[in-house]
Design an enzyme around this catalytic site. Structure first.
Site: not given
Ligand code: NAD
Length: 496
Positions: A148, A172, A175-176, A225, A280, A382
Site C-alpha cells: 500500500f 495485483k 487492496e487498501r 512485509s 521501507c 518494524e
Molecule cells: P503486506 O505484506 O501486508 O501486503 C503486500 C501485498 O501482499 C498486498 O498486495 C497484499 O494484498 C498481499 N498480501 C497480504 N497478506 C497476504 C497473504 N497472507 N497472502 C498473500 N498475499 C498477501 O504489506 P503492506 O502492509 O501493504 O506494505 C507495508 C510493508 O511493505 C512494510 O513491511 C514495508 O517495509 C514493506 N515494503 C518494503 C519495500 C521494500 O522495497 N523492501 C518497499 C515498500 C514496502
C-alpha cells in the site's frame, strides 16, 4: 459509492461478488469499494496475457520503447489526478505523492532504453569459424504483487521493465489504495499497449495464491512485509517460478560525534516522519555515538519537531498525513506504549495529535523516544509509523554491531565528517543500501534496489540492471556455417 474494478484484456471489469471498503484515512470514512478477484477472474487475466504474449514477444524493442516514451508523457500530463488519488486513499501529502510519481517515472525512462539494454553479448571467432552470442529472451507471463505504501512507484519498479522486455504482466496492487494504480495501468493502455499485455487484478490472498499456483505464471515480483515476502518466495519457488520478494525494514542512522548535527537533524526529521514513516527506507532508529552526541541530538530534534504539521493530503503545507488504517494506527500507538512500558523515555509524544476538522482520521504525530535498548519489542519489530527511536552507544563498532545483528538489512546511513569512518562503514555494514550523509539512499532507476538479510528473498534486486536480468532469461547461441571445402572429421574430445 464507486467501485474500483480490474483491468483485464484492455477492459475495466466492475462486476464481482466479493468487495472490500477503501477508506479515506484522513476522514476515517470508507468512501469507495474495491473488487476482490476470484480465482476465475485471475485466470481470465492470465489467459488474456498468454494470448497477448506471442505478438508482444516479437514486437521490436524499439516499438516497445516508443510506447514507453508516450507513457511517460501521459503520466506527466495526468500527474495531478494520479497524486490526488494517492492522497485520498493513502493519505500522503501532495508534494510527497509527486515525489513518488517522479521516482516511478524514472523507471519508465530507464525502460525507454530497452533496445540498448537487450543488445546482448557477441563474440566473433569463439572458435575457428564459430561465432557465439548471448541474448536475453522474455520469460512469458509474469506477475507483481505490491504494497500500500507506494501505490504508484513500486508497481512502476516492475511492470514497465517487465513489459519492455517482452513479457505480459499481471499486477495485483494493494487492496487498501488501488485507484491510482489502476489509473497508471489505464494510461499505459492509452499509450498504445496492446490489450492483454498489462492486466490489473485487485484482490487479496485468493488472487495472490492463484498467481502463485498457476503454471502459466513464470516469475513473481513481490514487495511488502517480511512474513508475506517469505511465504511468496517459498511458495513461488516450490511451484518452479523465479521470484524476488522484498520485505520489511528497520533502518538505522549512526550519528557520529563529528557529524554536522544541524544537517543530520534536518535529514532525520524528513526521513523518519515523511510519509508518516510508512516507507521501507524510513529512518526509524538513530544510533548516537556518545552521550554528548545523544543529548545534543535529542535537544535539536525536539526543537525541530515542534513545528511538524500533520494533516490532510490536499494541504501542501502539511508535512505528513495519516496512517493507512485504524488498525495500523492502533498498532503504531501500541509500539509507543510498549517502549514506554519497557523503560524508554517518550521525549515527543504523538499519540494524541490535534488535527482540527479530521478528528476521525488515522493520525499519529511525530514521536521521539530516547533510551531505547535492543531487547525492546519496539526496537526488534518494524513499526512503520512516524516514530524515531534513539539508542545510545559508546563507539561506532557498537553501533555497527547493532545494525549487523538486526534481522533486517534494507537501508542505513551514517552522519559524519570523517571519510575513513564512512568508508569503513559502507564496506562492512551488512545492509543492501547505504547512505553517507544521505538519509534515504534509494537507488536511482539505473541502479537496482534491494536489501540484505530478511529484507529481500531472492538473488536479484528490483528495477535497474537487475530488473532487466530478472525479467529475461539468457540464451547462448553458438554458430558455424561449415565450408563445403573444409570438412572436419568425427571427434570424441571435448571441443576446445
Ligand atoms: P503486506 O505484506 O501486508 O501486503 C503486500 C501485498 O501482499 C498486498 O498486495 C497484499 O494484498 C498481499 N498480501 C497480504 N497478506 C497476504 C497473504 N497472507 N497472502 C498473500 N498475499 C498477501 O504489506 P503492506 O502492509 O501493504 O506494505 C507495508 C510493508 O511493505 C512494510 O513491511 C514495508 O517495509 C514493506 N515494503 C518494503 C519495500 C521494500 O522495497 N523492501 C518497499 C515498500 C514496502
Amino acid at each position: 459509492m464507486s467501485t474500483i474494478g480490474h483491468l483485464i484484456n484492455g477492459k475495466v471489469v466492475t462486476e464481482g461478488a466479493r468487495k472490500q471498503a477503501v477508506y479515506n484515512p484522513a476522514t476515517g470514512v470508507p468512501e469507495k469499494e474495491v473488487l476482490l478477484a476470484s480465482r476465475e477472474t485471475v485466470e481470465d487475466a492470465i489467459a488474456a496475457a498468454e494470448a497477448a504474449y506471442p505478438a508482444w514477444r516479437n514486437t521490436p524493442p524499439m516499438k516497445r520503447a516508443r510506447i514507453m516514451f508516450k507513457y511517460k508523457e501521459l503520466l506527466e500530463a495526468n500527474a495531478d489526478e494520479i497524486c490526488s488519488l494517492i492522497g485520498e486513499e493513502h493519505g500522503k501529502i501532495s508534494h510527497d505523492a509527486m515525489g513518488e510519481l517522479q521516482r516511478g517515472i524514472e523507471n519508465v525512462e530507464y525502460a525507454c532504453g530497452i533496445p540498448e539494454l537487450l543488445k546482448g553479448e557477441h563474440s566473433r571467432n569463439a572458435g575457428p569459424g564459430i561465432d557465439s552470442w548471448s541474448e536475453f529472451q522474455p520469460l512469458g507471463v509474469v506477475a507483481g504483487i505490491t504494497p500500500f505504501n507506494f501505490p504508484v512507484m513500486v508497481p512502476m519498479w516492475m511492470f514497465p521493465m517487465a513489459i519492455a522486455c517482452g513479457n505480459p504482466f499481471i499486477l495485483k496492487p494493494s487492496e487498501r489504495d488501488p485507484s491510482s494504480t489502476l489509473l497508471i495501468a489505464q494510461l499505459l493502455q492509452e499509450a498504445g499497449l496492446p490489450d492483454g499485455v498489462l492486466n490489473v487484478v485487485n484482490g487479496d490472498k485468493e488472487a495472490v495464491d492463484t498467481l502463485l499456483s498457476d503454471e502459466r505464471i513464470k516469475a513473481v515480483s513481490f514487495v511488502g512485509s517480511t512474513p508475506v515476502a517469505e511465504y511468496i518466495y517459498t511458495t513461488a519457488n516450490a511451484n518452479g517460478k523465479r521470484c524476488q520478494a522484498l520485505g520489511g525494514a528497520k533502518n538505522h542512522a549512526i550519528i557520529m560525534p563529528d557529524a554536522d548535527l544541524d544537517n543530520a537533524v534536518n535529514q532525520l526529521v524528513g526521513a523518519a516522519f515523511g510519509s508518516s514513516g510508512e516507507r521501507c527506507m524510513a529512518l526509524s532508529v538513530a544510533v548516537a555515538v556518545g552521550d554528548t552526541t545523544a543529548d545534543a541530538l535529542i535537544s535539536k530534534m525536539k526543537a525541530a519537531m515542534a513545528s511538524l504539521k500533520v494533516g490532510v493530503h490536499s494541504e501542501s503545507s502539511n508535512d505528513f498525513g495519516p496512517l493507512i488504517t485504524g488498525a495500523h494506527r492502533d498498532k503504531v500507538v501500541g509500539f509507543i506504549d510498549s517502549a514506554e512500558a519497557d523503560g524508554a523515555k517518550i521525549v515527543v509524544d504523538g499519540r494524541n495529535p490535534e488535527v482540527p476538522d479530521y478528528k476521525n482520521g488515522f493520525f499519529v504525530g511525530g514521536t521521539l523516544i530516547d533510551q531505547v535498548t535492543p531487547e525492546m519489542e519496539s526496537y526488534r519489530q518494524e513499526i512503520f509509523g512516524p516514530v524515531l527511536q534513539v539508542i545510545r552507544v559508546d563507539t561506532m563498532e557498537e553501533a555497527m554491531k547493532l545494525i549487523n545483528d538486526h534481522e533486517y538489512g534494507n537501508g542505513t546511513c551514517i552522519f559524519t565528517r570523517d571519510g575513513e569512518a564512512a568508508r569503513y562503514f559502507s564496506d562492512h555494514v551488512q545492509v543492501g543500501m547505504v547512505g553517507i550523509n544521505v538519509p534515504l539512499p534509494v537507488p536511482v532507476a539505473y541502479h537496482s534496489f534491494g536489501g540484505w538479510k530478511r529484507s529481500l528473498f531472492g538473488d536479484l534486486h528490483a528495477y535497474g540492471p537487475d530488473g532487466v536480468r530478472f525479467y529475461t532469461k539468457r540464451k547462448t547461441i553458438t554458430k558455424r556455417w561449415p565450408s563445403a571445402s573444409v570438412r572436419e572429421g568425427v571427434s570424441f574430445s571435448m571441443p576446445t
